[in-house]
Scaffold this motif. Structure first.
Motif, mmCIF file in Angstrom:
data_model
loop_
_atom_site.group_PDB
_atom_site.id
_atom_site.type_symbol
_atom_site.label_atom_id
_atom_site.label_comp_id
_atom_site.label_asym_id
_atom_site.label_seq_id
_atom_site.Cartn_x
_atom_site.Cartn_y
_atom_site.Cartn_z
ATOM 1 N N LEU A 16 -25.951 118.544 67.054
ATOM 2 C CA LEU A 16 -25.629 119.122 68.354
ATOM 3 C C LEU A 16 -26.848 119.108 69.271
ATOM 4 O O LEU A 16 -26.716 118.981 70.493
ATOM 5 C CB LEU A 16 -25.114 120.548 68.179
ATOM 6 C CG LEU A 16 -23.773 120.704 67.471
ATOM 7 C CD1 LEU A 16 -23.420 122.188 67.334
ATOM 8 C CD2 LEU A 16 -22.658 119.963 68.205
ATOM 9 N N SER A 17 -28.030 119.225 68.680
ATOM 10 C CA SER A 17 -29.252 119.171 69.473
ATOM 11 C C SER A 17 -29.416 117.818 70.164
ATOM 12 O O SER A 17 -29.909 117.735 71.289
ATOM 13 C CB SER A 17 -30.464 119.468 68.582
ATOM 14 O OG SER A 17 -31.648 119.505 69.323
ATOM 15 N N ASP A 18 -29.001 116.743 69.486
ATOM 16 C CA ASP A 18 -29.045 115.422 70.121
ATOM 17 C C ASP A 18 -28.084 115.359 71.310
ATOM 18 O O ASP A 18 -28.404 114.777 72.354
ATOM 19 C CB ASP A 18 -28.687 114.336 69.109
ATOM 20 C CG ASP A 18 -29.796 114.081 68.116
ATOM 21 O OD1 ASP A 18 -30.968 114.258 68.470
ATOM 22 O OD2 ASP A 18 -29.493 113.705 66.972
ATOM 23 N N LEU A 19 -26.893 115.943 71.163
ATOM 24 C CA LEU A 19 -25.972 115.988 72.302
ATOM 25 C C LEU A 19 -26.580 116.802 73.430
ATOM 26 O O LEU A 19 -26.467 116.436 74.617
ATOM 27 C CB LEU A 19 -24.641 116.610 71.881
ATOM 28 C CG LEU A 19 -23.760 115.826 70.912
ATOM 29 C CD1 LEU A 19 -22.421 116.543 70.727
ATOM 30 C CD2 LEU A 19 -23.533 114.392 71.379
ATOM 31 N N ALA A 20 -27.245 117.912 73.091
ATOM 32 C CA ALA A 20 -27.873 118.747 74.113
ATOM 33 C C ALA A 20 -28.898 117.952 74.902
ATOM 34 O O ALA A 20 -28.987 118.076 76.132
ATOM 35 C CB ALA A 20 -28.530 119.963 73.464
ATOM 36 N N ALA A 21 -29.675 117.121 74.205
ATOM 37 C CA ALA A 21 -30.718 116.344 74.871
ATOM 38 C C ALA A 21 -30.149 115.315 75.835
ATOM 39 O O ALA A 21 -30.854 114.834 76.727
ATOM 40 C CB ALA A 21 -31.598 115.662 73.833
ATOM 41 N N CYS A 22 -28.880 114.971 75.648
ATOM 42 C CA CYS A 22 -28.210 114.044 76.571
ATOM 43 C C CYS A 22 -27.366 114.769 77.606
ATOM 44 O O CYS A 22 -26.751 114.125 78.459
ATOM 45 C CB CYS A 22 -27.331 113.066 75.796
ATOM 46 S SG CYS A 22 -28.251 111.768 74.955
ATOM 47 N N GLY A 23 -27.291 116.092 77.518
ATOM 48 C CA GLY A 23 -26.454 116.848 78.446
ATOM 49 C C GLY A 23 -24.980 116.727 78.141
ATOM 50 O O GLY A 23 -24.144 116.930 79.029
ATOM 51 N N ALA A 24 -24.636 116.430 76.884
ATOM 52 C CA ALA A 24 -23.243 116.174 76.525
ATOM 53 C C ALA A 24 -22.565 117.416 75.962
ATOM 54 O O ALA A 24 -23.193 118.281 75.364
ATOM 55 C CB ALA A 24 -23.166 115.041 75.499
ATOM 56 N N LYS A 25 -21.255 117.474 76.133
ATOM 57 C CA LYS A 25 -20.418 118.535 75.587
ATOM 58 C C LYS A 25 -19.876 118.087 74.234
ATOM 59 O O LYS A 25 -19.290 117.018 74.120
ATOM 60 C CB LYS A 25 -19.255 118.831 76.536
ATOM 61 C CG LYS A 25 -18.251 119.854 76.017
ATOM 62 C CD LYS A 25 -17.091 120.003 76.986
ATOM 63 C CE LYS A 25 -16.030 120.959 76.441
ATOM 64 N NZ LYS A 25 -14.877 121.077 77.375
ATOM 65 N N PRO A 26 -20.030 118.892 73.178
ATOM 66 C CA PRO A 26 -19.534 118.486 71.858
ATOM 67 C C PRO A 26 -18.012 118.356 71.825
ATOM 68 O O PRO A 26 -17.289 119.135 72.445
ATOM 69 C CB PRO A 26 -19.989 119.636 70.948
ATOM 70 C CG PRO A 26 -21.115 120.293 71.677
ATOM 71 C CD PRO A 26 -20.765 120.165 73.131
ATOM 72 N N LEU A 27 -17.533 117.357 71.074
ATOM 73 C CA LEU A 27 -16.096 117.147 70.872
ATOM 74 C C LEU A 27 -15.711 117.232 69.396
ATOM 75 O O LEU A 27 -14.822 117.979 69.023
ATOM 76 C CB LEU A 27 -15.678 115.770 71.407
ATOM 77 C CG LEU A 27 -15.665 115.550 72.910
ATOM 78 C CD1 LEU A 27 -15.275 114.104 73.208
ATOM 79 C CD2 LEU A 27 -14.691 116.508 73.575
ATOM 80 N N ALA A 28 -16.384 116.430 68.562
ATOM 81 C CA ALA A 28 -15.952 116.291 67.166
ATOM 82 C C ALA A 28 -17.101 115.771 66.323
ATOM 83 O O ALA A 28 -18.111 115.292 66.857
ATOM 84 C CB ALA A 28 -14.757 115.348 67.082
ATOM 85 N N PHE A 29 -16.934 115.848 64.994
ATOM 86 C CA PHE A 29 -17.949 115.288 64.109
ATOM 87 C C PHE A 29 -17.316 114.855 62.804
ATOM 88 O O PHE A 29 -16.216 115.294 62.439
ATOM 89 C CB PHE A 29 -19.078 116.298 63.852
ATOM 90 C CG PHE A 29 -18.707 117.491 62.999
ATOM 91 C CD1 PHE A 29 -19.068 117.554 61.657
ATOM 92 C CD2 PHE A 29 -18.013 118.570 63.539
ATOM 93 C CE1 PHE A 29 -18.749 118.658 60.878
ATOM 94 C CE2 PHE A 29 -17.701 119.681 62.772
ATOM 95 C CZ PHE A 29 -18.065 119.723 61.434
ATOM 96 N N THR A 30 -18.019 113.961 62.097
ATOM 97 C CA THR A 30 -17.639 113.563 60.751
ATOM 98 C C THR A 30 -18.739 114.003 59.791
ATOM 99 O O THR A 30 -19.909 114.134 60.176
ATOM 100 C CB THR A 30 -17.422 112.050 60.626
ATOM 101 O OG1 THR A 30 -18.650 111.362 60.946
ATOM 102 C CG2 THR A 30 -16.320 111.581 61.556
ATOM 103 N N LEU A 31 -18.365 114.208 58.535
ATOM 104 C CA LEU A 31 -19.284 114.697 57.514
ATOM 105 C C LEU A 31 -19.229 113.792 56.295
ATOM 106 O O LEU A 31 -18.165 113.610 55.698
ATOM 107 C CB LEU A 31 -18.909 116.130 57.111
ATOM 108 C CG LEU A 31 -19.597 116.701 55.872
ATOM 109 C CD1 LEU A 31 -21.096 116.900 56.118
ATOM 110 C CD2 LEU A 31 -18.938 118.017 55.451
ATOM 111 N N ALA A 32 -20.359 113.208 55.921
ATOM 112 C CA ALA A 32 -20.493 112.474 54.667
ATOM 113 C C ALA A 32 -21.389 113.301 53.762
ATOM 114 O O ALA A 32 -22.521 113.621 54.128
ATOM 115 C CB ALA A 32 -21.090 111.096 54.903
ATOM 116 N N LEU A 33 -20.873 113.662 52.585
ATOM 117 C CA LEU A 33 -21.534 114.639 51.729
ATOM 118 C C LEU A 33 -21.626 114.114 50.300
ATOM 119 O O LEU A 33 -20.602 113.823 49.675
ATOM 120 C CB LEU A 33 -20.732 115.944 51.758
ATOM 121 C CG LEU A 33 -21.279 117.161 51.023
ATOM 122 C CD1 LEU A 33 -22.614 117.595 51.608
ATOM 123 C CD2 LEU A 33 -20.263 118.313 51.111
ATOM 124 N N ALA A 34 -22.855 113.959 49.793
ATOM 125 C CA ALA A 34 -23.066 113.629 48.386
ATOM 126 C C ALA A 34 -23.466 114.902 47.659
ATOM 127 O O ALA A 34 -24.356 115.633 48.108
ATOM 128 C CB ALA A 34 -24.159 112.567 48.239
#
Length: 318
Positions: free
Chosen positions: A68-86
């Motif tokens: 989310l911090s990367d989206l913040a740095a672009c001024g973007a509003k969060p929508l969705a995410f994917t999770l890859a978990l080992a």
């Protein structure tokens, strides 16, 4: 418990934005008219990005927060995410805490889990996050111009203090360590600030590898140099550091990393607007330097005298 039972129990949730959702081979994302998708991925590896002693709920929070911090740095509003978990194995109490921390932060930002993957292996967390930003309005690293102010959000350096305690190189008062540890393990992504800075900031980057190193990305992308006030940055450390020396405090402030604050630039004429963006997003913002035409980064103290101390930044392969 098998893989699909694990997903169903800890990560599957009803979709709020059709046709998003877990269960098909792909998630389908469509930004609103006039918007662009902003996409970023981050990986967290045990022993490299987090300690085995971290509470699972805090780790779940951080796993999403760094994206989310990367989206913040672009001024973007969060929508969705994917999770890859080992995972080394199915540890139900761990999964309950991890998913609770992860999904609580996702809910706070209206960001839906829409897919991913699970497998057996050394603990490894990889998230890809999707956001949207008005076309042409994204904050980039390449827009800084000579004469711009350099600003930073929050209190960079406190996460590094906690790391030094874990390394055994320093000791902090108990309350100070608790605060610093929370900053390291449960950072606050500056999503609201990033959106508030659209049309005001000329460039931005999030502080993941250290203020000096990440500011360097702006300077390189924008083809400019800068002068940075080390004392203005060091003064932002708000926890009680006891009798720690000035050199260590400066190192934490400029080279610490893991803060997930925003470093950004804006014209001097926009100082009131930057202050208002900080107030609107309930985020402290502080002016710590200026952009200059001459290449290179010059570090000075509060009196303007050059500082001879050397500062580095985190590199995964050094």
């Amino acid at each position: 418990m098998g893989e699909f039972d694990l997903i169903a129990r800890y990560f599957k949730r009803p979709a709020k934005r059709s046709p998003l959702g877990v269960g098909d081979d792909c998630a389908l994302l469509a930004p609103a008219a006039g918007m662009q998708l902003a996409v970023s991925s981050d990986m967290l590896v045990e022993g490299r990005h987090f300690l085995s002693t971290v509470e699972p709920a805090r780790l779940g929070h951080k796993a999403l927060a760094v994206n989310l911090s990367d989206l913040a740095a672009c001024g973007a509003k969060p929508l969705a995410f994917t999770l890859a978990l080992a995972l080394p194995g199915v540890d139900e109490p761990w999964l309950e805490g991890f998913s609770r921390g992860l999904l609580a932060l996702a809910d706070a930002h209206g960001c839906e889990l829409v897919g991913g993957d699970t497998t057996r292996g050394p603990l490894n967390i990889c998230i890809t996050v999707f956001g949207e930003v008005p076309a042409g309005a994204a904050l980039l690293r390449s827009g800084a111009r000579a004469g711009d102010d350099i600003w930073v959000s929050g209190t960079p350096g406190e996460a590094r203090l906690a790391l030094e305690v874990f390394r055994g190189t320093i000791a902090l008062p108990a309350d100070a360590f608790d605060t610093a540890r929370r900053r390291m393990e449960q950072p606050t992504p500056r999503v609201a600030l990033g959106q508030a800075l659209r049309g005001i900031a000329t460039s931005a980057v999030d502080v993941s590898d250290g203020l000096i190193g990440d500011l360097g990305h702006i300077l390189a992308s924008s083809g400019v140099g800068a002068t940075l006030d080390v004392d203005a940055a060091t003064a932002l450390i708000s926890v009680d550091t006891g009798n720690l020396g000035e050199e260590l405090r400066r190192t934490c402030a400029l080279s610490g990393g893991d803060d997930y604050e925003l470093v950004f630039t804006a014209p001097a004429s926009a100082r009131n607007a930057v202050g208002q963006a900080g107030m609107d997003s309930s985020t402290r913002v502080t002016r710590i330097g200026r952009i200059e035409a001459d290449a290179g980064l010059r570090i000075v103290d509060a009196a303007g005298a050059p500082v001879s101390q050397r500062f580095g930044s985190f590199d995964h392969f050094v």
